[in-house]
Scaffold this motif. Structure first.
Motif, PDB file in Angstrom:
ATOM      1  N   THR A 181      37.880  61.476  23.207  1.00 19.20           N
ATOM      2  CA  THR A 181      38.243  60.116  21.445  1.00 19.20           C
ATOM      3  C   THR A 181      37.324  58.886  22.152  1.00 19.20           C
ATOM      4  OG1 THR A 181      39.792  61.450  21.992  1.00 19.20           O
ATOM      5  CG2 THR A 181      40.093  59.128  21.008  1.00 19.20           C
ATOM      6  N   LYS A 182      37.172  58.127  23.336  1.00 21.91           N
ATOM      7  CA  LYS A 182      37.094  56.604  23.779  1.00 21.91           C
ATOM      8  C   LYS A 182      35.811  57.283  23.819  1.00 21.91           C
ATOM      9  CE  LYS A 182      41.167  54.331  25.100  1.00 21.91           C
ATOM     10  NZ  LYS A 182      41.701  54.278  24.345  1.00 21.91           N
ATOM     11  N   VAL A 183      34.921  58.341  24.269  1.00 19.00           N
ATOM     12  CA  VAL A 183      33.711  57.209  23.929  1.00 19.00           C
ATOM     13  C   VAL A 183      33.131  57.736  22.151  1.00 19.00           C
ATOM     14  CG1 VAL A 183      31.269  59.134  24.273  1.00 19.00           C
ATOM     15  CG2 VAL A 183      32.679  58.978  26.496  1.00 19.00           C
ATOM     16  N   TRP A 184      33.676  58.752  21.645  1.00 17.20           N
ATOM     17  CA  TRP A 184      33.927  58.623  20.254  1.00 17.20           C
ATOM     18  C   TRP A 184      33.492  57.251  19.366  1.00 17.20           C
ATOM     19  CZ3 TRP A 184      31.051  60.677  16.986  1.00 17.20           C
ATOM     20  CH2 TRP A 184      31.127  60.943  14.999  1.00 17.20           C
ATOM     21  N   GLU A 185      34.677  57.036  19.872  1.00 16.44           N
ATOM     22  CA  GLU A 185      35.257  55.171  19.645  1.00 16.44           C
ATOM     23  C   GLU A 185      33.933  54.095  19.598  1.00 16.44           C
ATOM     24  OE1 GLU A 185      39.352  54.550  21.227  1.00 16.44           O
ATOM     25  OE2 GLU A 185      40.255  55.755  19.482  1.00 16.44           O
ATOM     26  N   LEU A 186      33.999  54.425  21.167  1.00 18.83           N
ATOM     27  CA  LEU A 186      32.653  53.488  21.466  1.00 18.83           C
ATOM     28  C   LEU A 186      31.401  53.766  20.364  1.00 18.83           C
ATOM     29  CD1 LEU A 186      31.623  50.649  23.029  1.00 18.83           C
ATOM     30  CD2 LEU A 186      31.155  53.146  24.900  1.00 18.83           C
ATOM     31  N   PHE A 187      31.114  55.021  20.789  1.00 19.60           N
ATOM     32  CA  PHE A 187      30.175  55.319  19.662  1.00 19.60           C
ATOM     33  C   PHE A 187      29.972  54.943  18.168  1.00 19.60           C
ATOM     34  CE2 PHE A 187      27.735  58.237  16.902  1.00 19.60           C
ATOM     35  CZ  PHE A 187      26.332  58.220  16.851  1.00 19.60           C
ATOM     36  N   ARG A 188      30.854  54.792  17.339  1.00 13.23           N
ATOM     37  CA  ARG A 188      30.878  54.161  16.284  1.00 13.23           C
ATOM     38  C   ARG A 188      31.054  52.502  16.472  1.00 13.23           C
ATOM     39  NH1 ARG A 188      35.893  57.347  14.053  1.00 13.23           N
ATOM     40  NH2 ARG A 188      36.325  54.964  12.675  1.00 13.23           N
ATOM     41  N   GLU A 189      31.512  52.707  17.287  1.00 14.13           N
ATOM     42  CA  GLU A 189      31.499  50.468  17.315  1.00 14.13           C
ATOM     43  C   GLU A 189      30.105  50.552  17.617  1.00 14.13           C
ATOM     44  OE1 GLU A 189      33.680  47.037  19.477  1.00 14.13           O
ATOM     45  OE2 GLU A 189      34.889  49.143  19.057  1.00 14.13           O
TER      46      GLU A 189
END
Length: 126
Positions: A88-96
């Motif tokens: 979840t955190k990697v996905w959020e970071l990727f999107r940002e």
């Protein structure tokens, strides 16, 4: 802060990811991580594995393989929970990190696409 410090969390996520699919062992996971560009020595990898085990994310036992003892690591339920949180955190970071590139490449398309949340699809409107 060096490259090692910055990437150490990603290495741990890689380890949990692979342990979620099958039991892992030191040399095997070093080789796998090498395919992703991570060159770890045994002196770096084994403390990471021991730390993940001490934290309750992996469990290990020894197996006899070709006449030699091999320590094999398996993910625990707590490890699966931590992996899900990490994803979840990697996905959020990727999107940002790639917000501008994603906006440019999907302009006009994303409003009609279903929302995806780690394996679940929702057809809610944005």
């Amino acid at each position: 802060m060096g490259e090692r410090d910055l990437l150490s969390g990603l290495v741990r996520l890689h380890i949990l990811h692979h342990a979620a699919h099958e039991p892992i062992f030191g040399q095997g996971i070093m080789d796998e991580l090498g395919h992703h560009g991570y060159k770890l020595s045994p002196g770096t990898l084994y403390p990471i594995l021991h730390g993940l085990e001490k934290s309750g994310y992996l469990t290990s036992n020894t197996e006899l393989v070709a006449g030699r003892q091999r320590r094999v690591y398996v993910i625990t339920d707590a490890g699966r929970e931590m992996l899900a949180l990490g994803k979840t955190k990697v996905w959020e970071l990727f999107r940002e990190l790639f917000e501008d590139e994603l906006r440019f490449s999907t302009r006009g398309v994303t409003d009609s696409m279903p929302l995806v949340s780690l394996g679940k699809i929702s057809h809610e409107k944005r």
